[in-house]
Design an enzyme around this catalytic site. Structure first.
Site, PDB file in Angstrom:
ATOM      1  N   ASP A 199       0.843  -1.183   0.000  1.00  0.00           N
ATOM      2  CA  ASP A 199       0.000   0.000   0.000  1.00  0.00           C
ATOM      3  C   ASP A 199       0.897   1.259   0.000  1.00  0.00           C
ATOM      4  O   ASP A 199       1.827   1.349  -0.805  1.00  0.00           O
ATOM      5  CB  ASP A 199      -0.931  -0.081   1.218  1.00  0.00           C
ATOM      6  CG  ASP A 199      -1.982   0.990   1.269  1.00  0.00           C
ATOM      7  OD1 ASP A 199      -3.018   0.845   0.606  1.00  0.00           O
ATOM      8  OD2 ASP A 199      -1.777   1.985   1.996  1.00  0.00           O
ATOM      9  N   ASP A 325      -8.496  -6.570  -5.656  1.00  0.00           N
ATOM     10  CA  ASP A 325      -8.243  -5.420  -4.785  1.00  0.00           C
ATOM     11  C   ASP A 325      -9.302  -4.341  -4.990  1.00  0.00           C
ATOM     12  O   ASP A 325      -9.498  -3.854  -6.094  1.00  0.00           O
ATOM     13  CB  ASP A 325      -6.850  -4.863  -5.101  1.00  0.00           C
ATOM     14  CG  ASP A 325      -6.288  -4.003  -3.997  1.00  0.00           C
ATOM     15  OD1 ASP A 325      -7.069  -3.267  -3.368  1.00  0.00           O
ATOM     16  OD2 ASP A 325      -5.062  -4.044  -3.775  1.00  0.00           O
ATOM     17  N   HIS A 353      -6.774  -6.699  -1.268  1.00  0.00           N
ATOM     18  CA  HIS A 353      -5.738  -5.707  -0.955  1.00  0.00           C
ATOM     19  C   HIS A 353      -4.791  -6.174   0.137  1.00  0.00           C
ATOM     20  O   HIS A 353      -3.706  -5.615   0.292  1.00  0.00           O
ATOM     21  CB  HIS A 353      -6.404  -4.392  -0.531  1.00  0.00           C
ATOM     22  CG  HIS A 353      -5.449  -3.254  -0.364  1.00  0.00           C
ATOM     23  ND1 HIS A 353      -4.681  -2.756  -1.400  1.00  0.00           N
ATOM     24  CD2 HIS A 353      -5.108  -2.524   0.735  1.00  0.00           C
ATOM     25  CE1 HIS A 353      -3.927  -1.768  -0.970  1.00  0.00           C
ATOM     26  NE2 HIS A 353      -4.160  -1.603   0.331  1.00  0.00           N
TER      27      HIS A 353
END
Length: 377
Positions: A199, A325, A353
């Site tokens: 991320d 995701d 994710h």
């Protein structure tokens, strides 16, 4: 964190589990009982009993000599190449039944299966979490890596996890990544690590790569912000057309310096965490995240990165895509990859994710695989 500032920018094999086979019961006192159940009290002939004993002996021989052994679990593992080398890729000892969304990696993805652990440049992974997450999110990854003989260190960035600093008081990327840069600076002379960023952690490891290129063997981006020189994270997410209603509903902003000033941190609505970050994850991990996630500082996502070929460009990059995701969609991941191509791209089928929760076994296999890929000096 993906699509991070939706409010501030325009948006735009199945594999069956391995069947467990059990050894036949011993042919002593329990044999008669087993025979009665199976054959309705008909006695076996001497020939049939002998055949059964031969089969049991063959199975035991295979198990003791490593020839196509039966799995201890239904977890994924690498295909055996016929070698008796104990340093081949590790097999999990987890008793967890593998979900159908956690399929076996395909053989063409495993180009370095027979590379010995002692022959790789480093066996030390440094794991960097994403925005709002903390070192806690890597607990499965750490366990699997250590089980395979690797060393794993998970970092809590400033104001994250158990780091006590107030996220609203973080005003720069330098301040946010200080725990990571401090760790790299304290490494013994000549020691290297493999950086892994998830991320917004992708932007954080890129910052560290620019500062410490000679202490980083490889960099792995997992559903991560992989920026180019002069780009900030907000610019990247602004590439998406349209509005993401889920992200808009999930985001809440804090204005610690007053409502007439820019936000100081971003938080996420707990009731929407599963849909946004954990749509393929076990309920227990969603529960862990709901009590562990903290606000992420806003200022670092506005900071443009200065990345040079002489520093950042020296470190070989790898990207792991997550096609399911909802935070950083696969289209955005592909866009980042096309703009700044890494050395190699892997895709985890069925991963959301947070593959460290939804696909821990498959993610571990890819990390091990990447660690064994030889890169030019």
């Amino acid at each position: 964190m993906g699509n991070l500032c939706a409010c501030l920018a325009p948006k735009s094999m199945k594999k069956k589990p391995t069947k467990r086979l059990h050894n036949p019961p011993p042919t002593t006192n329990s044999t008669k009982r087993w025979t009665r159940v199976r054959f309705s009290r008909k006695e076996k002939s001497d020939a049939a009993l002998t055949q059964e004993q031969v089969l049991a002996a063959a199975i035991l021989f295979q198990q003791q000599n490593g020839r196509d052994p039966f799995d201890r679990t239904t977890s994924v593992r690498y295909p055996k190449s016929g070698s008796k080398n104990s340093n081949t890729l590790p097999r999990s000892s987890s008793s967890r039944a593998r979900a159908l969304t956690d399929p076996l990696l395909q053989p063409h993805q495993l180009v370095s299966e027979n590379v010995k652990l002692e022959d790789i440049e480093t066996n030390h992974f440094v794991l960097v979490h994403g925005g709002g997450f903390g070192a806690w999110c890597w607990y499965k990854t750490i366990a699997l890596l250590e089980e395979g003989g690797y060393k794993a260190t998970a970092i809590d960035l400033a104001g994250s996890g158990v780091h006590s600093f107030d996220p609203n008081r973080i005003t720069s990327l330098l301040q946010y990544v200080h725990p990571l840069t401090d760790f790299l600076q304290m490494l013994p002379e000549g020691e290297k690590v493999i950086l892994v960023g998830h991320d917004f952690g992708g932007a954080c490891i890129a910052y560290a790569m620019e500062l410490f290129p000679f202490r980083i063997s490889k960099a792995i981006f997992i559903a991560a912000a992989m920026l180019s020189n002069g780009q900030n994270t907000l610019d990247m997410f602004s590439q998406q057309a349209g509005a993401d209603d889920l992200m808009r509903r999930a985001q809440t902003f804090s204005y610690a310096n007053g409502n007439d000033r820019p936000p100081t941190s971003i938080n996420f609505e707990k009731s929407l965490l599963r849909d946004l970050f954990f749509n393929q994850c076990p309920a227990k991990d969603v529960a862990l995240a709901s009590v562990s996630m903290r606000p992420m500082p806003f200022a670092p996502i506005l900071e443009k990165l200065c990345l040079t070929d002489l520093n950042y460009g020296l470190v070989k990059r790898f990207y792991i895509e997550t096609p399911e995701d909802n935070a950083i969609p696969i289209t955005l991941q592909d866009s980042m990859i096309n703009k700044s191509p890494p050395q190699q791209v892997f895709r985890l089928k069925g991963a959301d994710h947070s593959p460290f929760f939804s696909k821990p076994q498959a993610l571990n296999k890819l990390l091990v695989e990447i660690s064994k890929i030889k890169t030019p000096s």
